[in-house]
Structure formats: structure tokens, C-alpha cells
Design a protein around this motif. Structure first.
Motif, PDB file in Angstrom:
ATOM      1  N   LEU A 359      55.224  16.202 -15.759  1.00  0.00           N
ATOM      2  CA  LEU A 359      54.906  17.274 -14.817  1.00  0.00           C
ATOM      3  C   LEU A 359      53.409  17.531 -14.742  1.00  0.00           C
ATOM      4  O   LEU A 359      52.893  17.893 -13.673  1.00  0.00           O
ATOM      5  CB  LEU A 359      55.646  18.552 -15.227  1.00  0.00           C
ATOM      6  N   VAL A 360      52.688  17.345 -15.847  1.00  0.00           N
ATOM      7  CA  VAL A 360      51.233  17.511 -15.808  1.00  0.00           C
ATOM      8  C   VAL A 360      50.603  16.460 -14.896  1.00  0.00           C
ATOM      9  O   VAL A 360      49.713  16.759 -14.087  1.00  0.00           O
ATOM     10  CB  VAL A 360      50.654  17.423 -17.237  1.00  0.00           C
ATOM     11  N   ILE A 361      51.065  15.212 -14.992  1.00  0.00           N
ATOM     12  CA  ILE A 361      50.511  14.153 -14.140  1.00  0.00           C
ATOM     13  C   ILE A 361      50.875  14.398 -12.672  1.00  0.00           C
ATOM     14  O   ILE A 361      50.054  14.183 -11.768  1.00  0.00           O
ATOM     15  CB  ILE A 361      51.009  12.785 -14.623  1.00  0.00           C
ATOM     16  N   VAL A 362      52.108  14.859 -12.426  1.00  0.00           N
ATOM     17  CA  VAL A 362      52.494  15.189 -11.052  1.00  0.00           C
ATOM     18  C   VAL A 362      51.628  16.318 -10.505  1.00  0.00           C
ATOM     19  O   VAL A 362      51.153  16.270  -9.356  1.00  0.00           O
ATOM     20  CB  VAL A 362      53.988  15.572 -11.002  1.00  0.00           C
ATOM     21  N   ALA A 363      51.405  17.352 -11.316  1.00  0.00           N
ATOM     22  CA  ALA A 363      50.553  18.462 -10.883  1.00  0.00           C
ATOM     23  C   ALA A 363      49.125  17.987 -10.625  1.00  0.00           C
ATOM     24  O   ALA A 363      48.473  18.431  -9.664  1.00  0.00           O
ATOM     25  CB  ALA A 363      50.567  19.568 -11.940  1.00  0.00           C
ATOM     26  N   ASP A 364      48.626  17.073 -11.453  1.00  0.00           N
ATOM     27  CA  ASP A 364      47.268  16.551 -11.245  1.00  0.00           C
ATOM     28  C   ASP A 364      47.184  15.772  -9.936  1.00  0.00           C
ATOM     29  O   ASP A 364      46.179  15.868  -9.209  1.00  0.00           O
ATOM     30  CB  ASP A 364      46.897  15.664 -12.429  1.00  0.00           C
ATOM     31  N   ALA A 365      48.238  15.008  -9.625  1.00  0.00           N
ATOM     32  CA  ALA A 365      48.252  14.282  -8.351  1.00  0.00           C
ATOM     33  C   ALA A 365      48.264  15.251  -7.173  1.00  0.00           C
ATOM     34  O   ALA A 365      47.560  15.041  -6.166  1.00  0.00           O
ATOM     35  CB  ALA A 365      49.455  13.355  -8.291  1.00  0.00           C
ATOM     36  N   LEU A 366      49.045  16.324  -7.289  1.00  0.00           N
ATOM     37  CA  LEU A 366      49.074  17.321  -6.217  1.00  0.00           C
ATOM     38  C   LEU A 366      47.733  18.024  -6.074  1.00  0.00           C
ATOM     39  O   LEU A 366      47.285  18.318  -4.951  1.00  0.00           O
ATOM     40  CB  LEU A 366      50.184  18.341  -6.494  1.00  0.00           C
ATOM     41  N   PHE A 367      47.061  18.289  -7.188  1.00  0.00           N
ATOM     42  CA  PHE A 367      45.722  18.880  -7.125  1.00  0.00           C
ATOM     43  C   PHE A 367      44.758  17.939  -6.403  1.00  0.00           C
ATOM     44  O   PHE A 367      43.921  18.386  -5.598  1.00  0.00           O
ATOM     45  CB  PHE A 367      45.206  19.165  -8.533  1.00  0.00           C
ATOM     46  N   SER A 368      44.855  16.650  -6.693  1.00  0.00           N
ATOM     47  CA  SER A 368      43.956  15.689  -6.040  1.00  0.00           C
ATOM     48  C   SER A 368      44.159  15.686  -4.530  1.00  0.00           C
ATOM     49  O   SER A 368      43.181  15.651  -3.757  1.00  0.00           O
ATOM     50  CB  SER A 368      44.197  14.290  -6.613  1.00  0.00           C
ATOM     51  N   ILE A 369      45.426  15.744  -4.098  1.00  0.00           N
ATOM     52  CA  ILE A 369      45.700  15.780  -2.657  1.00  0.00           C
ATOM     53  C   ILE A 369      45.162  17.060  -2.035  1.00  0.00           C
ATOM     54  O   ILE A 369      44.530  17.048  -0.962  1.00  0.00           O
ATOM     55  CB  ILE A 369      47.213  15.647  -2.423  1.00  0.00           C
ATOM     56  N   ALA A 370      45.387  18.181  -2.728  1.00  0.00           N
ATOM     57  CA  ALA A 370      44.932  19.470  -2.183  1.00  0.00           C
ATOM     58  C   ALA A 370      43.410  19.544  -2.124  1.00  0.00           C
ATOM     59  O   ALA A 370      42.834  19.981  -1.116  1.00  0.00           O
ATOM     60  CB  ALA A 370      45.492  20.612  -3.043  1.00  0.00           C
ATOM     61  N   PHE A 371      42.734  19.100  -3.187  1.00  0.00           N
ATOM     62  CA  PHE A 371      41.274  19.155  -3.200  1.00  0.00           C
ATOM     63  C   PHE A 371      40.690  18.193  -2.165  1.00  0.00           C
ATOM     64  O   PHE A 371      39.619  18.467  -1.586  1.00  0.00           O
ATOM     65  CB  PHE A 371      40.750  18.822  -4.594  1.00  0.00           C
TER      66      PHE A 371
END
Length: 376
Positions: A359-371
Motif C-alpha cells: 500500500l505504501v508503494i501504491v500510495a507513492d505511485a498515486l502521489f507521483s501521478i498527482a504531483f
């Protein structure tokens, strides 16, 4: 005191088709009955009579042997009749006969599942786990809101204790791995940068990669394996030993005592650990840049300050509280899911680490898309 002697079970063949049973047909008395059964001669008669009047005691072991004897006498269409059997012995013999006819302890045949059925069951299990996790998040949020409304309900001593265990005690391993990661990033980029004469850009590579991605991610992974597993093991052990049930009986809310202090402490500790990881990672890259590319400390820092702005630094720090909440919630949730014994504790602990890192890696991927969408 010596136990009362037990009269052994015995079979006497009075006539070719008449048998007399005597003694205690129990687990203690049927030891020598097998040899007597082997020595019986069964003539070709149509009816065999068994006299049970002298049976002194009967238990399930003796009833099982007696039922086996009757089955042997009834071979080849013989008729075997019992005489003189006490009513209570007759009832026990009927139960054993029914068991032999249809054993109740045989596991039912499990039909083999097709691949599609296995996938469907796995998907159903994952969905149930996701719903249960969302329910746990809602309960934790409600408990946190109640503590915010009444600050006296916050348990500051457990918060400070978890802050030390999850934060201060993790500084050595976080600092060492971040330092080595900075060295690796600079070393891997050195050969490529040297080919184009762009040695100074190693500061861009190390600074942006460490501050935006590597430092918060590696710190979260270390904390997930170190603190998230400890949360699951602690709460799981308490669930197995029924300490959590005892808390509820005493009127103590387990969420306020066990979950909220861990979440609050980790959401404070992980951003601070990320700052520490940023510093050590950049320092490791700076050492490697001097050794491999000849970029001095002053040149590296001058380029680093010009390239890495507050936004890049804030992106990495902003991820840390979200990662901390994921790790703490998943670890505590898996601890509460523990049922059974020590094997379940180990299983849920492993599951908490795997799910937290995923879930941490998934959240990091979502942060990258959002940023990226926000051009940050």
C-alpha cells in the motif's frame, strides 16, 4: 491403593453354533480377546447363538470388539442372535453398530475447485478484507475525533513511548541505509554523467531522487518491517491471550489505548525520520561525487541549493504522514484479525508487513501521478 482387578473378557464355544461371553468387555479387559477370536471355528450353520448374560462390564472399546464378532458370525448369510444382554449394554452396542455403518468422524469429500472458482474465492476474500479494513479505519477515525473533542482522553505516555520506539530507536538503521542509498545513486550515475562532461549534475540526480522519492520510500519500508510488524505481533498476542477482551470488560477502549497512540506517534516520527534520511542520503551522494567525479563539497552544495527547491523537499516530507498512517493502521488491523494460537500471530504479522509495503508503494505511485498533474 491398588486398583480392583478386572476380569478379562473371554469367549467360550459351548457348541459348534453356541458361544458364551464373560468378563469385562472394556478397554482394560479385552487385551487377550484377539487371540480367542482368531481361534474360533465357525461351522456352516444357519444360526449362531451368543450368550451375553455373564458380561460384567461393557464400554465402547468392548462394544466395538463385540460388534466385530457379530459381523464375523453373520458372514455367509448366518443369523446371529444375542441372549441375556443387559438393556444398557444393548443401547451402547446399537450406537457402536450405527457408527460402524456410517462413521461420523470421516471428513466429507471436498469437491475439487476449478481455477475460476479459486480466483473467485480469492477475490471474495480480498474484498472482505478490504471492507473490514475500511471499517477499522472508520472506527479509528471516530475514536480520534472523540479524543480531539476531549483531549484528556489522549494517552500521552503511550504516545511518547511509541515515539521513542518507532522514531528514535530507528535512527541508526534508517541513517545507514539512506547513506548507502545516496552512495549507490551517485555511483550509478557517475559513469553516465562523466561521458557527457556533466559531472556537476550529480547534485541534481542525488538531490531530487533522494528528497522526492528514495528517502521517504526507503524510510517507510524500513518502518513497515520494523514497527508495523511489531504492532501486529503485540496486538495479535494480546488477542490470543484474551487481554483485549479483558480491556473491554474493564471499560477500556482498545482503540484508544493500543491504536491511536501508535498512529499519532508514527505520524510524528516518520516525517522526522525522512528529514534525517534526506540529510544522510545527500551526504552519501556528496562523498561519492567527490571520489568518482571530482565534484567538491562546495560545488555540490552550491548546485544542490540552486536545483532543489522547497517544493521538491516538501513533496518528500508530505508523503511521510500518509505512509505512517498506512503502516500503523494496517499493522494494528492485522493484529486485531489474529485468531487461534501463535501460528496465527506469525501469519498476521507477515501479512501486515506485506500489505503495508504494497500500500505504501501504491500510495507513492498515486502521489507521483498527482504531483505530475499539479506540475510539482
Amino acid at each position: 491403593m491398588n486398583p480392583m482387578p478386572v476380569a478379562p473378557a473371554a469367549i467360550a464355544q459351548q457348541a459348534p453354533a453356541e458361544f458364551e461371553l464373560s468378563g469385562c468387555w472394556t478397554a482394560l479387559g479385552i487385551g487377550a480377546i484377539e487371540s480367542q477370536l482368531e481361534s474360533l471355528s465357525l461351522p456352516s450353520v444357519t444360526e449362531a447363538r451368543v450368550d451375553c448374560a455373564r458380561i460384567e462390564a461393557l464400554d465402547t472399546a468392548g462394544a466395538w470388539v463385540l460388534q466385530k464378532l457379530l459381523l464375523r458370525l453373520r458372514e455367509q448369510d448366518r443369523v446371529a442372535t444375542l441372549r441375556g444382554l443387559r438393556p444398557k449394554f444393548a443401547k451402547l452396542l446399537e450406537v457402536v453398530a450405527q457408527y460402524l455403518a456410517d462413521p461420523v468422524d470421516q471428513p466429507p469429500a471436498v469437491p475439487s475447485l476449478t481455477a475460476l472458482e479459486r480466483i473467485g474465492r480469492s477475490a471474495g476474500t480480498v474484498f472482505e478484507q478490504a471492507v473490514a479494513l475500511l471499517e477499522f479505519v472508520g472506527e479509528s477515525a471516530a475514536a480520534f475525533a472523540g479524543c480531539v473533542a476531549r483531549p484528556a482522553r489522549f494517552r500521552w505516555r503511550p504516545i511518547l513511548y511509541n515515539l521513542r520506539r518507532a522514531g528514535f530507536d530507528a535512527l541508526p538503521i534508517v541513517g545507514l541505509l539512506s547513506f548507502l542509498l545516496g552512495i549507490v545513486v551517485a555511483y550509478q550515475g557517475a559513469d553516465q554523467l562523466r561521458q557527457y562532461g556533466a559531472n556537476i549534475f550529480v547534485a541534481d540526480l542525488v538531490g531530487l531522487s533522494m528528497l522526492r522519492e528514495f528517502a521517504p520510500l526507503i524510510t517507510a519500508i524500513i518502518v513497515a518491517g520494523r514497527s508495523g510488524s511489531a504492532y501486529a505481533a503485540q496486538i495479535g498476542t494480546m488477542a490470543v491471550t484474551e487481554e483485549i477482551d479483558a480491556m473491554r470488560t474493564l471499560g477500556i477502549a482498545p482503540l484508544e489505548l493500543l491504536v491511536l497512540p501508535k498512529i499519532v506517534a508514527l505520524m510524528i516520527a516518520l516525517p522526522l525520520l525522512t528529514v534525517f534520511a534526506d540529510a544522510l542520503g545527500v551526504f552519501g551522494g556528496m562523498l561519492m561525487a567527490r571520489e568518482q567525479l571530482g565534484v567538491g563539497y562546495g560545488e555540490f552544495l552550491d548546485r544542490f541549493v540552486k536545483t532543489v527547491g522547497v517544493a521538491a523537499y516538501g513533496v518528500g516530507i508530505g508523503k511521510a504522514p500518509v505512509f505512517a498512517a498506512i503502516i500503523a493502521v494496517v499493522g494494528c488491523f492485522q493484529g486485531f484479525q489474529t485468531k487461534g494460537g501463535a501460528d496465527s500471530v506469525g501469519r498476521q504479522t507477515t501479512r501486515s508487513v506485506v500489505q503495508s509495503i504494497f500500500l505504501v508503494i501504491v500510495a507513492d505511485a498515486l502521489f507521483s501521478i498527482a504531483f505530475s498533474a499539479l506540475d510539482l
